[in-house]
Structures are given as C-alpha cells and as structure tokens.
Design an enzyme around this catalytic site. Structure first.
Site, PDB file in Angstrom:
ATOM      1  N   ASP A 107      -2.509 -11.380   9.342  1.00  0.00           N
ATOM      2  CA  ASP A 107      -1.168 -11.158   9.897  1.00  0.00           C
ATOM      3  C   ASP A 107      -1.124 -11.381  11.401  1.00  0.00           C
ATOM      4  OD1 ASP A 107      -2.635  -8.969  10.650  1.00  0.00           O
ATOM      5  OD2 ASP A 107      -1.391  -7.475   9.639  1.00  0.00           O
ATOM      6  N   LYS A 158      -7.875   3.981  16.097  1.00  0.00           N
ATOM      7  CA  LYS A 158      -6.640   4.363  16.788  1.00  0.00           C
ATOM      8  C   LYS A 158      -6.555   5.867  16.968  1.00  0.00           C
ATOM      9  CE  LYS A 158      -4.271   2.376  13.276  1.00  0.00           C
ATOM     10  NZ  LYS A 158      -3.317   2.069  12.203  1.00  0.00           N
ATOM     11  N   ASP A 215       0.336  -9.136  16.129  1.00  0.00           N
ATOM     12  CA  ASP A 215       0.208  -8.965  14.680  1.00  0.00           C
ATOM     13  C   ASP A 215       1.602  -8.679  14.149  1.00  0.00           C
ATOM     14  OD1 ASP A 215       0.336  -6.416  13.006  1.00  0.00           O
ATOM     15  OD2 ASP A 215      -0.528  -5.638  14.859  1.00  0.00           O
TER      16      ASP A 215
HETATM   17  P1  GTP Z   1      -0.057  -2.082   6.082  1.00  0.00           P
HETATM   18  O1  GTP Z   1      -0.034  -1.542   4.685  1.00  0.00           O
HETATM   19  O2  GTP Z   1       1.315  -2.243   6.635  1.00  0.00           O
HETATM   20  O3  GTP Z   1      -0.996  -1.349   6.991  1.00  0.00           O
HETATM   21  O4  GTP Z   1      -0.587  -3.606   6.014  1.00  0.00           O
HETATM   22  P2  GTP Z   1      -1.913  -4.208   5.351  1.00  0.00           P
HETATM   23  O5  GTP Z   1      -2.007  -3.832   3.932  1.00  0.00           O
HETATM   24  O6  GTP Z   1      -1.896  -5.680   5.613  1.00  0.00           O
HETATM   25  O7  GTP Z   1      -3.097  -3.513   6.136  1.00  0.00           O
HETATM   26  P3  GTP Z   1      -3.747  -3.943   7.517  1.00  0.00           P
HETATM   27  O8  GTP Z   1      -2.722  -4.576   8.387  1.00  0.00           O
HETATM   28  O9  GTP Z   1      -4.500  -2.805   8.036  1.00  0.00           O
HETATM   29  O10 GTP Z   1      -4.795  -5.029   7.025  1.00  0.00           O
HETATM   30  C1  GTP Z   1      -5.429  -5.925   7.895  1.00  0.00           C
HETATM   31  C2  GTP Z   1      -5.695  -7.210   7.129  1.00  0.00           C
HETATM   32  O11 GTP Z   1      -6.573  -6.953   6.034  1.00  0.00           O
HETATM   33  C3  GTP Z   1      -4.429  -7.794   6.527  1.00  0.00           C
HETATM   34  O12 GTP Z   1      -4.487  -9.182   6.698  1.00  0.00           O
HETATM   35  C4  GTP Z   1      -4.498  -7.409   5.059  1.00  0.00           C
HETATM   36  O13 GTP Z   1      -3.910  -8.392   4.209  1.00  0.00           O
HETATM   37  C5  GTP Z   1      -5.990  -7.343   4.817  1.00  0.00           C
HETATM   38  N1  GTP Z   1      -6.331  -6.334   3.809  1.00  0.00           N
HETATM   39  C6  GTP Z   1      -6.080  -4.993   3.862  1.00  0.00           C
HETATM   40  N2  GTP Z   1      -6.555  -4.379   2.765  1.00  0.00           N
HETATM   41  C7  GTP Z   1      -7.114  -5.359   1.986  1.00  0.00           C
HETATM   42  C8  GTP Z   1      -7.769  -5.366   0.714  1.00  0.00           C
HETATM   43  O14 GTP Z   1      -7.953  -4.332   0.046  1.00  0.00           O
HETATM   44  N3  GTP Z   1      -8.215  -6.574   0.249  1.00  0.00           N
HETATM   45  C9  GTP Z   1      -8.049  -7.743   0.942  1.00  0.00           C
HETATM   46  N4  GTP Z   1      -8.505  -8.881   0.415  1.00  0.00           N
HETATM   47  N5  GTP Z   1      -7.426  -7.776   2.146  1.00  0.00           N
HETATM   48  C10 GTP Z   1      -6.971  -6.595   2.658  1.00  0.00           C
END
Ligand code: GTP
Length: 342
Positions: A107, A158, A215
């Site tokens: 993201d 954080k 992001d």
């Molecule tokens: P929020 O629910 O809004 O916090 O967003 P998010 O689910 O994308 O979590 P976050 O922004 O913390 O994740 C950082 C990156 O890791 C993002 O690009 C997510 O798509 C990815 N990510 C988070 N959890 C997983 C997971 O369980 N599996 C995979 N493959 N990617 C993940």
C-alpha cells in the site's frame, strides 16, 4: 531483481472500499493501485514480482493477470492469514526466492530510489536494509533510530508520546534470504515484531529515503495520494489532467456539471447539470444527479447519488450504494456497499 509484495491484508482502515475489492487493486486515480508500485519497481530494474495474497486473493489475480508491462507476476495465495513475515517464509518454502530480493508493503505510493538503498545494502554488508521515510506525525507508525553508518539502533513499534526520531519504516526492504532462518515456517509471523528486532545489532540497516512516500491505507491518505498524483508528484504516466487539475476518463457524461478542482471521474460515469464534484473520486459506473454536491469523498463503483444530495468531506460510499435525492451525508460518513440512504 525480484520483489515480493505483501498484498494479503484485509485493509480494515479503508473499509468499505476494501469490503469487496482488495486494497492492492482498488482504483487510485483510475488505475489499480499496485500498477503504480510495479511501474516504480520496474524503473529500478525489478523484472519479477511475487504477489503474496490472502484476503480476496482471486480479486488481485483477476485484475492484474500474469504480466504488467515488462514485469512477470506470480501469485502465492495463503489459506490463512500469515501476517507480514509468514508469507515471505511461504514463498521461500515454495522455492521461489532468490538469494536477495525486495519485500514491500502493498500500500505504498512512492518514488524511493531503490538503487541507492541497494548500494547502501551492499556497502554495509547488511542482512536486511529498511527504507526509512521522515514524517511529521509519527503516532501511527513504528519509528527506527539509526547510527551515522546506517545501523539500526532500535525498532520501536507505534506508541504514544515522544519518540527519538521521526524516521519511520517505509515498508520497502532489501532482504538476504538467509535472514529468514530467524522466522518459523508454517505459521503467522510479523517482520516488524519477529524478525527486525532480532536483527538489531546483527545486520539490520536503515536507508534514509528522500522523495515522495505515502501509505494509502486510510481514507485521508488515499485522497491525499490521489491529489498528489494529479499534481504530478510522485511522477506517473497518467493521462493529462484538465485545467482544473482533474482526470476524467471516457466515456463519461459531465455536461453542465462543475468537475474539480482535483477530481477523478472514472469511466462510464454520469454527472448531472449543476452538480459539483470537488477534490473527490468517482470509481467507474457512478451516477450523480443534477444539483448534487460531492466534497473530498470517494464513491465506489456503481454508486447512485440522487438529485440535490450533499456528501460532505472524507465520506466513503461503498460499491453499489444508493444515496437518495436531497440526502445529506455529514463529514466522515461510511456507507456500506449496497446500502440505501434516504
Ligand atoms: P489495515 O487492516 O487497515 O491495517 O490494513 P492491512 O490489512 O493492509 O494491514 P497493514 O497495512 O498493517 O499491512 C501491511 C502490508 O502487509 C499490506 O500490504 C497488507 O496487504 C500486507 N498484509 C497484512 N497482513 C497480511 C497477511 O496476513 N498476509 C499477506 N500476504 N499480506 C498481509
């Protein structure tokens, strides 16, 4: 060079945009978000991208397919969420990873100089190098203090209150595959909690990136990223903007409407006469009735807005929702996909 993009999170903070469309492919300025990341990576010599998917995995592959430009795309779909570390371990277990590769949060809209990050990585003999971005507001990020030579001194999740630096983890890592031996296979793991803290003092370096970094994982930052792309920073190959700084994709009907400043109107939309769309994003197939006003908001695919309705700032209207004639949505409203609002 090979890159693995973490693209399997639920994107809860961007709901209801991400209720039915996975965050990595929601339209940003009219294009699936990840295409901006892949173009940026390709400009730094990346020719193979592994997309690590989980939540709504088929949605990512259906949109992006097997190639984007010159970059070959492969997919690793996990059956249960593995966090940010587990997916990398899974790709390793499938024999997909080279000795050195990039890992990215899926993201991040940026023009970080990956070549300069790689140069530091090689010079320092790092096991993992993190790109660091300087931000004004650190509260929603982990911060990463470094020594003069770039060695990471601590990896702080954080937290509230004063922090020792405003340099944050930008979600863009260069990883030596051997460093993955510190994570267990076959279960969820976090790079930020299970790997990086264990590498402090043992091969973890930070590269302070300049340039653009955002992001897009919250509605505020999704909109800010849109406006920045429209203004040309970060650079992209988006079509030309009109005199109001807006991007209107064909076919659309907007005669007699006021579009802009800084609006994105996706294809197959119609906006009625004397309606106003300011600093807002309409995905595709959206219709806005005459005299309606949409301010700093996002309307997902298939939304219908009735005559004279008013949608105030930072509102997100989910896919296919209907906003009745004359309805008023206060600032920050969240309308679920398919909902009907009188
Ligand atoms: P929020 O629910 O809004 O916090 O967003 P998010 O689910 O994308 O979590 P976050 O922004 O913390 O994740 C950082 C990156 O890791 C993002 O690009 C997510 O798509 C990815 N990510 C988070 N959890 C997983 C997971 O369980 N599996 C995979 N493959 N990617 C993940």
């Amino acid at each position: 060079m090979q890159a693995l993009i973490l693209a399997g999170g639920e994107g809860t903070r961007l709901r209801p945009l991400t209720t039915s469309v996975p965050k990595p492919v929601i339209p940003l300025a009219g294009r699936p978000f990840l295409t901006f990341m892949i173009d940026w990576l390709a400009s730094h010599g990346v020719d193979q991208v592994i997309l690590s998917c989980g939540f709504l995995a088929e949605g990512v592959e259906a949109v992006l397919g097997e190639r984007h430009g010159d970059v070959a795309l492969r997919y690793v779909n996990e059956r249960e969420p593995l966090g940010t570390g587990g997916p990398v371990k899974l790709a390793e277990g499938e024999g997909l990873l080279e000795d050195r590769f990039l890992v990215l949060n899926g993201d991040v809209l940026t023009d970080i100089d990956v070549g300069a990050e790689l140069a530091l990585h090689e010079r320092s003999g790092a096991r993992v190098t993190l790109a660091l971005a300087e931000v004004e507001e650190t509260a929603s990020y982990g911060v990463v203090p470094t020594a003069a030579d770039g060695q990471v001194e601590a990896f702080l999740e954080k937290q509230e209150g004063p922090v020792p630096t405003n340099r944050i983890n930008a979600g863009c890592y260069i990883v030596e595959r051997e460093a993955l031996s510190l994570i267990d296979a076959g279960r969820p793991a976090s790079l930020e909690r299970d790997l990086f803290p264990r590498l402090v003092g043992d091969g973890l370096y930070g590269y302070l990136a300049d340039g653009y970094w955002m992001d897009i994982g919250t509605p505020e930052r999704y909109l800010q990223g849109t406006w920045d792309l429209l203004a040309g920073d970060p650079p992209s190959d988006l079509p030309a903007r009109d005199e109001s700084g807006s991007l209107v994709y064909e076919p659309t009907i907007t005669a007699g409407a006021q579009i802009g400043p800084q609006a994105v109107i996706g294809p197959h939309c119609s906006v009625g006469s004397d309606a106003r769309i300011e600093r807002s994003v309409l995905h595709s197939d959206v219709s806005v009735g005459p005299d309606a006003v949409v301010l700093e908001s996002v309307l997902a695919t298939g939304v219908r807005v009735g005559q004279g309705a008013r949608i105030e700032a930072q509102t997100i209207v989910g896919q296919g929702a209907r906003i009745g004639p004359g309805a008023q949505l206060p600032p920050g409203s969240r309308i679920e996909p398919g909902a009907e609002v009188d």
